[in-house]
Structure formats: C-alpha cells, structure tokens
Scaffold this motif. Structure first.
Motif, PDB file in Angstrom:
ATOM      1  N   GLU A  11      77.167 -69.089  62.526  1.00 51.48           N
ATOM      2  CA  GLU A  11      76.851 -69.383  63.714  1.00 51.48           C
ATOM      3  C   GLU A  11      77.907 -69.054  64.675  1.00 51.48           C
ATOM      4  O   GLU A  11      77.256 -68.778  65.982  1.00 51.48           O
ATOM      5  N   HIS A  12      78.997 -69.079  64.384  1.00 54.26           N
ATOM      6  CA  HIS A  12      80.062 -68.603  65.267  1.00 54.26           C
ATOM      7  C   HIS A  12      79.843 -67.245  65.968  1.00 54.26           C
ATOM      8  O   HIS A  12      79.801 -66.785  66.957  1.00 54.26           O
ATOM      9  N   TYR A  13      79.519 -66.307  64.672  1.00 54.56           N
ATOM     10  CA  TYR A  13      79.185 -64.960  64.892  1.00 54.56           C
ATOM     11  C   TYR A  13      77.897 -64.578  65.629  1.00 54.56           C
ATOM     12  O   TYR A  13      77.678 -63.818  66.612  1.00 54.56           O
ATOM     13  N   LEU A  14      77.035 -65.377  65.465  1.00 56.39           N
ATOM     14  CA  LEU A  14      75.573 -65.389  66.238  1.00 56.39           C
ATOM     15  C   LEU A  14      75.794 -65.762  67.600  1.00 56.39           C
ATOM     16  O   LEU A  14      75.352 -65.028  68.573  1.00 56.39           O
ATOM     17  N   HIS A  15      76.758 -66.605  67.818  1.00 62.57           N
ATOM     18  CA  HIS A  15      76.818 -67.158  68.978  1.00 62.57           C
ATOM     19  C   HIS A  15      77.790 -66.090  70.126  1.00 62.57           C
ATOM     20  O   HIS A  15      77.369 -65.766  71.055  1.00 62.57           O
ATOM     21  N   ILE A  16      78.935 -65.750  69.441  1.00 57.85           N
ATOM     22  CA  ILE A  16      79.675 -64.743  70.180  1.00 57.85           C
ATOM     23  C   ILE A  16      79.091 -63.699  70.759  1.00 57.85           C
ATOM     24  O   ILE A  16      79.314 -62.863  71.579  1.00 57.85           O
ATOM     25  N   HIS A  17      78.122 -63.073  69.734  1.00 55.47           N
ATOM     26  CA  HIS A  17      77.452 -61.802  70.183  1.00 55.47           C
ATOM     27  C   HIS A  17      75.816 -62.099  70.802  1.00 55.47           C
ATOM     28  O   HIS A  17      75.227 -60.884  71.087  1.00 55.47           O
ATOM     29  N   ARG A  18      75.802 -63.340  70.876  1.00 55.15           N
ATOM     30  CA  ARG A  18      74.551 -63.692  71.707  1.00 55.15           C
ATOM     31  C   ARG A  18      73.265 -63.143  71.020  1.00 55.15           C
ATOM     32  O   ARG A  18      72.246 -62.683  71.882  1.00 55.15           O
ATOM     33  N   ILE A  19      73.164 -63.420  69.819  1.00 53.84           N
ATOM     34  CA  ILE A  19      72.017 -62.859  68.933  1.00 53.84           C
ATOM     35  C   ILE A  19      71.340 -63.979  68.259  1.00 53.84           C
ATOM     36  O   ILE A  19      70.809 -64.009  67.350  1.00 53.84           O
ATOM     37  N   GLU A  20      71.492 -65.314  68.828  1.00 50.77           N
ATOM     38  CA  GLU A  20      71.012 -66.426  67.908  1.00 50.77           C
ATOM     39  C   GLU A  20      69.550 -66.531  68.084  1.00 50.77           C
ATOM     40  O   GLU A  20      68.762 -66.613  67.227  1.00 50.77           O
ATOM     41  N   SER A  21      68.762 -65.849  69.158  1.00 54.32           N
ATOM     42  CA  SER A  21      67.499 -65.935  69.198  1.00 54.32           C
ATOM     43  C   SER A  21      66.639 -64.610  68.531  1.00 54.32           C
ATOM     44  O   SER A  21      65.650 -64.718  68.383  1.00 54.32           O
ATOM     45  N   VAL A  22      67.510 -63.747  68.016  1.00 54.93           N
ATOM     46  CA  VAL A  22      67.224 -62.645  67.365  1.00 54.93           C
ATOM     47  C   VAL A  22      66.556 -62.703  66.112  1.00 54.93           C
ATOM     48  O   VAL A  22      65.353 -62.402  65.542  1.00 54.93           O
ATOM     49  N   PHE A  23      66.852 -63.998  65.455  1.00 50.78           N
ATOM     50  CA  PHE A  23      66.461 -64.380  64.348  1.00 50.78           C
ATOM     51  C   PHE A  23      65.651 -65.542  64.062  1.00 50.78           C
ATOM     52  O   PHE A  23      66.036 -66.645  64.553  1.00 50.78           O
ATOM     53  N   HIS A  24      64.444 -65.592  63.535  1.00 53.16           N
ATOM     54  CA  HIS A  24      63.711 -66.732  63.702  1.00 53.16           C
ATOM     55  C   HIS A  24      64.181 -67.749  62.690  1.00 53.16           C
ATOM     56  O   HIS A  24      65.076 -67.559  61.808  1.00 53.16           O
ATOM     57  N   GLU A  25      64.074 -69.054  63.144  1.00 54.48           N
ATOM     58  CA  GLU A  25      64.527 -70.339  62.326  1.00 54.48           C
ATOM     59  C   GLU A  25      64.290 -70.384  60.752  1.00 54.48           C
ATOM     60  O   GLU A  25      65.095 -70.823  60.027  1.00 54.48           O
ATOM     61  N   GLN A  26      63.293 -69.446  60.498  1.00 57.49           N
ATOM     62  CA  GLN A  26      62.934 -69.459  58.984  1.00 57.49           C
ATOM     63  C   GLN A  26      63.696 -68.611  58.154  1.00 57.49           C
ATOM     64  O   GLN A  26      63.842 -68.593  57.105  1.00 57.49           O
ATOM     65  N   ILE A  27      64.334 -67.565  58.923  1.00 51.68           N
ATOM     66  CA  ILE A  27      65.135 -66.368  58.563  1.00 51.68           C
ATOM     67  C   ILE A  27      66.587 -66.794  58.390  1.00 51.68           C
ATOM     68  O   ILE A  27      67.221 -66.545  57.376  1.00 51.68           O
ATOM     69  N   VAL A  28      66.890 -67.689  59.322  1.00 51.69           N
ATOM     70  CA  VAL A  28      68.535 -68.148  59.398  1.00 51.69           C
ATOM     71  C   VAL A  28      68.963 -68.408  57.990  1.00 51.69           C
ATOM     72  O   VAL A  28      70.004 -68.477  57.614  1.00 51.69           O
ATOM     73  N   PRO A  29      68.292 -69.417  57.308  1.00 47.31           N
ATOM     74  CA  PRO A  29      68.735 -69.789  55.941  1.00 47.31           C
ATOM     75  C   PRO A  29      68.912 -68.717  55.221  1.00 47.31           C
ATOM     76  O   PRO A  29      69.865 -68.799  54.097  1.00 47.31           O
ATOM     77  N   HIS A  30      68.406 -67.576  55.364  1.00 47.97           N
ATOM     78  CA  HIS A  30      68.563 -66.517  54.504  1.00 47.97           C
ATOM     79  C   HIS A  30      69.629 -65.340  54.783  1.00 47.97           C
ATOM     80  O   HIS A  30      69.795 -64.397  54.262  1.00 47.97           O
ATOM     81  N   LEU A  31      70.088 -65.827  56.004  1.00 48.66           N
ATOM     82  CA  LEU A  31      71.313 -64.894  56.241  1.00 48.66           C
ATOM     83  C   LEU A  31      72.578 -65.413  55.525  1.00 48.66           C
ATOM     84  O   LEU A  31      72.964 -66.289  55.421  1.00 48.66           O
ATOM     85  N   SER A  32      73.258 -64.339  55.440  1.00 48.26           N
ATOM     86  CA  SER A  32      74.622 -64.466  54.838  1.00 48.26           C
ATOM     87  C   SER A  32      75.653 -63.458  55.448  1.00 48.26           C
ATOM     88  O   SER A  32      75.367 -62.541  56.021  1.00 48.26           O
ATOM     89  N   LEU A  33      76.903 -63.760  55.382  1.00 48.13           N
ATOM     90  CA  LEU A  33      78.043 -63.121  55.780  1.00 48.13           C
ATOM     91  C   LEU A  33      78.549 -62.232  54.593  1.00 48.13           C
ATOM     92  O   LEU A  33      78.924 -62.648  53.661  1.00 48.13           O
ATOM     93  N   TYR A  34      78.886 -60.724  54.987  1.00 52.32           N
ATOM     94  CA  TYR A  34      79.158 -60.014  53.910  1.00 52.32           C
ATOM     95  C   TYR A  34      80.530 -59.391  54.485  1.00 52.32           C
ATOM     96  O   TYR A  34      80.618 -58.897  55.680  1.00 52.32           O
ATOM     97  N   GLY A  35      81.373 -59.281  53.679  1.00 49.85           N
ATOM     98  CA  GLY A  35      82.863 -58.649  53.904  1.00 49.85           C
ATOM     99  C   GLY A  35      83.066 -57.589  53.262  1.00 49.85           C
ATOM    100  O   GLY A  35      82.799 -57.502  51.935  1.00 49.85           O
ATOM    101  N   PHE A  36      83.614 -56.474  53.918  1.00 48.06           N
ATOM    102  CA  PHE A  36      84.072 -55.158  53.394  1.00 48.06           C
ATOM    103  C   PHE A  36      85.538 -54.836  53.747  1.00 48.06           C
ATOM    104  O   PHE A  36      85.898 -55.015  54.634  1.00 48.06           O
ATOM    105  N   ASP A  37      86.230 -54.464  52.594  1.00 44.64           N
ATOM    106  CA  ASP A  37      87.610 -53.935  52.856  1.00 44.64           C
ATOM    107  C   ASP A  37      87.620 -52.622  53.298  1.00 44.64           C
ATOM    108  O   ASP A  37      86.720 -51.769  53.276  1.00 44.64           O
ATOM    109  N   ARG A  38      88.678 -52.264  53.833  1.00 46.64           N
ATOM    110  CA  ARG A  38      89.037 -50.904  54.331  1.00 46.64           C
ATOM    111  C   ARG A  38      88.810 -49.806  53.509  1.00 46.64           C
ATOM    112  O   ARG A  38      89.270 -50.110  52.144  1.00 46.64           O
TER     113      ARG A  38
END
Length: 233
Positions: A11-38
């Motif tokens: 939610e922090h990343y969605l907020h700081i990039h102002r993209i909360e409205s981009v994703f439907h409320e039914q999709i949000v539970p299916h969003l995940s954060l992925y990390g990749f190393d250099r």
C-alpha cells in the motif's frame, strides 16, 4: 527473486506512486511485491509472459538479443515503469530481457487475475495506454538515434547508468566488474574500439581501471561528456 506478502508495504508503494486507483479492488488481494537483486533477471527475451510488473523502486536494464546472439542495450528504466505491458496486451512472449541494475522492487500480478477482474477496467487500461504510448514514442527513434552517438558518449552514458541508482547515488564505492566484450556488444561497438575509449577515459581521469573492474572517478566529467544520458529517458 523474493516475494513479499507485506500489505502495508504494498500500500505504501501504491500510495507514493499514486497508482491506488489503477487496480480494481478485486485485484488488489492478488498483487504481490517482488524483489530482485542486482544482476538478477526479471524476465528473459522469448520466455512466456505470465506477469505484469510495475517497477516501484530501483533501476533495470532493458536489452535485446539478435538471432546471431549479439546483445544491444535499449534503455535503463527507473520508477514508475511497467514490465510486460505490451506482452499482456498482445498475448506475446517476452520481447526484451530485463535485468536489475540495482536492488529492485516491483508490484506484480499474474495475467489470469488481470483477465478475470480488469480486462475492461478503464483506470488500468488508461494507465497501460499511457505507459505503452510513451514507450513507442521513445522507441520510434531511440535505437538508431543512440547508435548515431559517438562511442565516447555511449560508454559515458552506460557507465553512469550502471554505476548510479535511480536517486543518483553510487551503487558502491568498490569498482564494478565490467566485461568488455559484453559491454562492446551492448553499446554497439567493437572490443578494440571500446578498449581505446576506456584508455582515453582513464587518461582523462574520468574512470579508474584495475583487473577488469572500473570505478567512476569523475561523475561530472562523464555527465558533461554524455551531455544527457542517452539510455535514460
């Protein structure tokens, strides 16, 4: 690759990039954060496309590989950027290889959830349309235009992109390993010519070279030589 189920951070990343409205409320539970190393690959050219990623932290390198096995840098991307948008819309395999240049965080969602909940969702479609049209506007002249620049400008831009993160901070004070043959291919020049330019940069005090590693010594000098970084638009 790491996967985080941290809803507060998401939610922090969605907020700081102002993209909360981009994703439907039914999709949000299916969003995940992925990390990749250099140095880790986010996706590889030709692989099946399964996820849509939104780059929210870090820097990635985008490059393509020809049928002969030669690679060429297309661009470096920082937030906010989308990976897999064209592939999702067109239903194609991955078009280019994406590699993390720094530690990277992306919001990812599998295509099946997009197709189930958001294929006709206007905010997401408008977001993708904006991102894709920006890409085509840049790509319409970037590849041939970049190759028209002297190798000095291309190498200066490349070194700036692989040495500094999206905030402009140096990745590390230690020299970075640089594979000359790979770098020559990536910026579209010969190994011999690249070696000459590196020796010139060392003589001018722009970089320091030691046992296959390069350390940027004069960022301002490289920036002045590049004028503007041709790989970051």
């Amino acid at each position: 690759m790491k996967v985080w189920k941290d809803r507060a951070l998401l939610e922090h990343y969605l907020h700081i990039h102002r993209i909360e409205s981009v994703f439907h409320e039914q999709i949000v539970p299916h969003l995940s954060l992925y990390g990749f190393d250099r140095g880790e690959l986010v996706c590889s050219q030709g692989d099946p496309s399964q996820y849509l990623y939104v780059l929210v932290k870090g820097k990635v390198k985008v490059y393509t590989t020809s049928a002969e096995g030669k690679t060429l840098i297309l661009s470096f991307k920082t937030p906010l950027e989308v990976v897999g948008d064209i592939e999702y819309v067109q239903g194609t395999d991955i078009l280019n290889t994406i590699e993390a240049v720094s530690s990277v965080v992306m919001i990812g969602v599998h295509h099946r959830w997009l197709k189930k909940y958001a294929k006709d969702y206007p905010p997401l479609l408008q977001f993708l349309l904006r991102i894709i049209t920006q890409k085509f506007a840049v790509k319409s002249n970037s590849l041939s235009f970049n190759l028209m620049y002297p190798v000095e400008v291309r190498l200066a831009s490349y070194l700036l992109s692989v040495s500094f993160d999206e905030s402009g901070s140096l990745f590390t004070e230690e020299p970075s390993a640089i594979h000359l043959m790979d770098t020559a291919n990536l910026i579209g020049t010969s190994y011999r010519h690249l070696n000459r330019v590196i020796r010139q940069f060392c003589k001018e005090g722009l970089i320091e070279r030691h046992k296959g590693c390069i350390l940027v010594k004069d960022r301002e000098g490289l920036s002045a030589l590049a004028n503007h970084n041709i790989y970051e638009k």
